[in-house]
Design a protein around this motif. Sequence first.
Motif, short mmCIF file in Angstrom:
data_model
loop_
_atom_site.label_atom_id
_atom_site.label_comp_id
_atom_site.label_asym_id
_atom_site.label_seq_id
_atom_site.Cartn_x
_atom_site.Cartn_y
_atom_site.Cartn_z
N GLY A 144 0.79 -1.22 0.00
CA GLY A 144 0.00 0.00 0.00
C GLY A 144 0.82 1.27 0.00
O GLY A 144 0.24 2.37 -0.06
N GLY A 145 2.14 1.16 0.07
CA GLY A 145 2.98 2.34 0.05
C GLY A 145 3.02 2.98 -1.33
O GLY A 145 2.92 2.31 -2.36
N GLY A 146 3.17 4.29 -1.37
CA GLY A 146 3.11 5.02 -2.63
C GLY A 146 4.21 4.63 -3.60
O GLY A 146 3.97 4.54 -4.81
N ILE A 147 5.42 4.38 -3.10
CA ILE A 147 6.54 4.06 -4.00
C ILE A 147 6.33 2.71 -4.66
O ILE A 147 6.52 2.55 -5.88
N ASN A 148 5.95 1.70 -3.89
CA ASN A 148 5.71 0.38 -4.46
C ASN A 148 4.54 0.40 -5.43
O ASN A 148 4.54 -0.31 -6.45
N LEU A 149 3.52 1.20 -5.13
CA LEU A 149 2.38 1.31 -6.03
C LEU A 149 2.80 1.91 -7.38
O LEU A 149 2.37 1.44 -8.44
N VAL A 150 3.64 2.91 -7.34
CA VAL A 150 4.11 3.53 -8.59
C VAL A 150 4.94 2.52 -9.40
O VAL A 150 4.79 2.40 -10.62
N LEU A 151 5.80 1.78 -8.70
CA LEU A 151 6.65 0.81 -9.40
C LEU A 151 5.83 -0.31 -10.04
O LEU A 151 6.10 -0.73 -11.18
N THR A 154 3.42 1.16 -12.99
CA THR A 154 4.14 1.53 -14.22
C THR A 154 4.88 0.35 -14.84
O THR A 154 5.44 0.49 -15.93
N GLY A 155 4.90 -0.79 -14.17
CA GLY A 155 5.57 -1.96 -14.70
C GLY A 155 7.08 -1.95 -14.54
O GLY A 155 7.77 -2.81 -15.11
N ILE A 156 7.62 -1.00 -13.76
CA ILE A 156 9.07 -0.95 -13.56
C ILE A 156 9.55 -2.15 -12.74
O ILE A 156 10.57 -2.77 -13.04
N TYR A 157 8.77 -2.48 -11.70
CA TYR A 157 9.13 -3.62 -10.85
C TYR A 157 7.84 -4.20 -10.30
O TYR A 157 7.02 -3.48 -9.72
N SER A 158 7.65 -5.47 -10.47
CA SER A 158 6.38 -6.09 -10.09
C SER A 158 6.40 -6.66 -8.68
O SER A 158 5.35 -7.01 -8.14
N GLY A 159 7.56 -6.78 -8.06
CA GLY A 159 7.64 -7.34 -6.72
C GLY A 159 7.36 -6.31 -5.64
O GLY A 159 7.06 -5.15 -5.90
N ILE A 160 7.45 -6.77 -4.40
CA ILE A 160 7.23 -5.92 -3.23
C ILE A 160 8.57 -5.68 -2.56
O ILE A 160 9.28 -6.62 -2.21
N ILE A 161 8.91 -4.44 -2.36
CA ILE A 161 10.17 -4.07 -1.73
C ILE A 161 9.88 -3.53 -0.33
O ILE A 161 9.11 -2.58 -0.17
N ASP A 162 10.50 -4.14 0.66
CA ASP A 162 10.40 -3.64 2.03
C ASP A 162 11.52 -2.63 2.24
O ASP A 162 12.61 -2.96 2.71
N TRP A 163 11.26 -1.38 1.89
CA TRP A 163 12.30 -0.36 1.85
C TRP A 163 12.96 -0.15 3.21
O TRP A 163 14.19 0.01 3.29
N LEU A 164 12.20 -0.15 4.28
CA LEU A 164 12.74 0.14 5.60
C LEU A 164 13.08 -1.12 6.40
O LEU A 164 13.72 -1.02 7.45
#
Length: 304
Positions: A144-151, A154-164
Amino acid sequence: MTIASPKQEQPRRWLRGGMRIRMFAYALVAPVTLLILGLVAYPFGFAIWVSFTDQVIGSVGQFIGFANFEYLAQRATFWSAIWNTIFIVVVTDTLKLLIGLGLALLVHQNLPGRGIFRSLLLLPWAMPAFVAFLTWRVLYQPIGGGINLVLTQTGIYSGIIDWLGTKNTAMASVIIATVWRGFPFWFISILAALQAVPKDLYEAATIDGANAWQKFWAVTAPGIRQVVIVTVLLSSIWTANGFEHVWLLTQGGPSDATMVFPVLAYFGMQTQRIGEAAAVSVYMLPVLAILVVFATSLMLRDED
């Protein structure tokens, strides 16, 4: 009976008048001096004293010398805090300088709507730090984070990144949020310095056939040098002593990947070991003192 001549009385009256002026000056300075001693000097000296004791909350504590410092030096978390603090300060200050300088040079030009552009650039600095870093924490959420939603959208990255929550991305995430929050201070400081550079110097450089790059190094850089030094000093101290940018995002984790001095000291306060927490803070003093002396020497050399 001898009568003092006017020539003898005049110096005495002048001395009495000068003494009154000095006493009046001391009286004006005394409240500020007492305020500084009470709010700065006393807490500073008390923190140094406590760092040499085993004081905990609710007890006076005994003098134990350098035991707290030796204990900290044996902890891997302490060395992680040293490296992370230095790394964050160096990287964030470098990025803030590049971004702030670039934007200041851009806005310094006669562009349409530059007043609105300046106001928008100051919004991150005007926003309370608590609100700013909580907003970034929401953006960094894995689900639900904005950065992962954008990725993903837009098809840049389909996985989920736990940034923190991942060691490989936590430090970069903290640095990005810290730079976003702090670059407006650099921008407005450098912009003010640019406006103080005489335009005649640029005109003379143009007559001499200098290009834009040569004008920057011969005119712009010397003109803003002292402002940049002061900004580096202030920003480095603020970042090294900053607490909210790490605590609100990662709390020093994961696995001490973003642990810094203020957070380590806060953990010492949470465990009620006041002496150990004070020792963490005292460890920072030599580094900050060296930074202040170095920046001051550069400014004095420029004045000479």
